[in-house]
Scaffold this active site. Structure first.
Site, PDB file in Angstrom:
ATOM      1  N   ARG A  69      41.450  38.116  53.899  1.00 31.91           N
ATOM      2  CA  ARG A  69      40.173  37.421  53.656  1.00 31.91           C
ATOM      3  C   ARG A  69      40.128  36.116  54.433  1.00 31.91           C
ATOM      4  O   ARG A  69      39.092  35.720  54.965  1.00 31.91           O
ATOM      5  CB  ARG A  69      40.039  37.075  52.167  1.00 31.91           C
ATOM      6  N   ILE A  96      34.092  37.807  48.580  1.00 29.29           N
ATOM      7  CA  ILE A  96      34.543  36.558  47.969  1.00 29.29           C
ATOM      8  C   ILE A  96      34.976  35.632  49.089  1.00 29.29           C
ATOM      9  O   ILE A  96      35.742  36.051  49.970  1.00 29.29           O
ATOM     10  CB  ILE A  96      35.691  36.835  46.988  1.00 29.29           C
ATOM     11  N   HIS A 113      22.474  34.224  43.045  1.00 31.54           N
ATOM     12  CA  HIS A 113      23.093  35.221  42.165  1.00 31.54           C
ATOM     13  C   HIS A 113      22.024  35.771  41.217  1.00 31.54           C
ATOM     14  O   HIS A 113      21.251  34.993  40.646  1.00 31.54           O
ATOM     15  CB  HIS A 113      24.241  34.586  41.365  1.00 31.54           C
ATOM     16  N   ASP A 149      31.051  32.367  41.623  1.00 31.63           N
ATOM     17  CA  ASP A 149      29.794  32.210  40.873  1.00 31.63           C
ATOM     18  C   ASP A 149      29.850  31.033  39.897  1.00 31.63           C
ATOM     19  O   ASP A 149      29.115  31.019  38.904  1.00 31.63           O
ATOM     20  CB  ASP A 149      29.422  33.502  40.123  1.00 31.63           C
TER      21      ASP A 149
HETATM   22  C1  GAR Z   1      20.400  39.699  45.706  1.00 32.29           C
HETATM   23  O1  GAR Z   1      19.718  40.099  44.538  1.00 32.29           O
HETATM   24  C2  GAR Z   1      21.497  38.718  45.375  1.00 32.29           C
HETATM   25  O2  GAR Z   1      21.215  37.938  44.248  1.00 32.29           O
HETATM   26  C3  GAR Z   1      22.646  39.634  45.099  1.00 32.29           C
HETATM   27  O3  GAR Z   1      22.537  40.643  46.053  1.00 32.29           O
HETATM   28  C4  GAR Z   1      21.159  40.884  46.307  1.00 32.29           C
HETATM   29  C5  GAR Z   1      20.978  40.967  47.811  1.00 32.29           C
HETATM   30  O4  GAR Z   1      19.676  41.361  48.145  1.00 32.29           O
HETATM   31  N1  GAR Z   1      23.889  38.921  45.200  1.00 32.29           N
HETATM   32  C6  GAR Z   1      24.936  39.148  44.414  1.00 32.29           C
HETATM   33  O5  GAR Z   1      24.943  39.982  43.548  1.00 32.29           O
HETATM   34  C7  GAR Z   1      26.122  38.235  44.706  1.00 32.29           C
HETATM   35  N2  GAR Z   1      27.074  38.345  43.640  1.00 32.29           N
HETATM   36  P1  GAR Z   1      19.127  41.158  49.597  1.00 32.29           P
HETATM   37  O6  GAR Z   1      20.167  41.723  50.564  1.00 32.29           O
HETATM   38  O7  GAR Z   1      17.864  41.973  49.630  1.00 32.29           O
HETATM   39  O8  GAR Z   1      18.877  39.689  49.794  1.00 32.29           O
END
Ligand code: GAR
Length: 208
Positions: A69, A96, A113, A149
């Site tokens: 990572r 991460i 998030h 988070d």
């Molecule tokens: C979003 O809803 C974001 O909050 C979530 O992934 C989605 C991406 O959508 N992120 C997480 O869950 C991070 N832990 P997108 O690619 O259409 O922006």
């Protein structure tokens, strides 16, 4: 671009709707900034086509070719450094991040998030909210720290859960709110109105 414009780097692994909301915010002058680089770890990410359409360079960095990572984050940090970004926005970035990236951009990395943190951190937050049976969930934009988070919260929006919600319908309504609060949080950063005080983020009054 005027000197007041911030330079934004966006990291995205998925469909890229939040990336699009940031592009749109910049284009419509709701953000005093410009996305100068998109980075993805997923060759199928919607972020790639969205960046092409917006005329923004998109770098694909394959994490599977790198030994750790940290090695991946070092490449990401180098690309962001070369692009001289002021702010790094994680937008559906499903990795991460390690101290290698966090320390290179201390206090300058944001994430969105799909839950009201500290509830439902980690993966599949809308599913977690449905399973738990909460009446309200939502989304959070926060600064990124080494606690996943867990960084200081900038903005949140509340989304009611309907009894007939599926994971998809709930996620869609959460994302509608993400597309509103993420550009707003970035604009607050661009206006230098965010002050991190321990766990709290204070929002200074608007200039003028
Ligand atoms: C979003 O809803 C974001 O909050 C979530 O992934 C989605 C991406 O959508 N992120 C997480 O869950 C991070 N832990 P997108 O690619 O259409 O922006």
């Amino acid at each position: 671009m005027t000197t007041d414009m911030i330079r934004i780097g966006v990291l995205a692994s998925g469909s890229g709707t939040n990336l699009q909301a940031i592009f749109d915010g910049c284009r419509q002058n709701r953000i005093d900034g410009q996305v100068v680089l998109t980075i993805t770890n997923n060759p199928l990410a919607g972020a790639i086509a969205r960046s092409q359409r917006a005329g923004i360079p998109c770098r694909y960095i394959d994490h599977r070719l790198l030994p750790s990572r940290e090695a991946f984050d070092a490449q990401v940090a180098e690309a962001l450094g070369e692009a001289a970004v002021d702010l790094v926005a994680l937008a559906g970035f499903m990795r991460i991040v390690t101290p290698v990236l966090i320390q290179a951009f201390q206090g300058r990395i944001m994430n969105v998030h799909p839950a009201l943190l500290p509830s439902f951190p980690g993966l599949q937050a809308p599913r977690q909210a449905l399973r738990f049976g909460v009446r309200f969930t939502g989304c959070t934009v926060h600064f990124v720290t080494e606690e996943v988070d867990g960084g200081p919260i900038i903005l949140q929006a509340v989304v009611p859960v309907a009894e007939d919600d599926s994971e998809e319908t709930l996620q869609r309504r959460i994302q509608e709110q993400e597309h509103i609060i993420y550009p707003k949080a970035i604009q607050l950063f661009a206006q230098q109105r965010l002050v991190i005080e321990g766990r709290r983020v204070l929002i200074r009054p608007a200039p003028g």
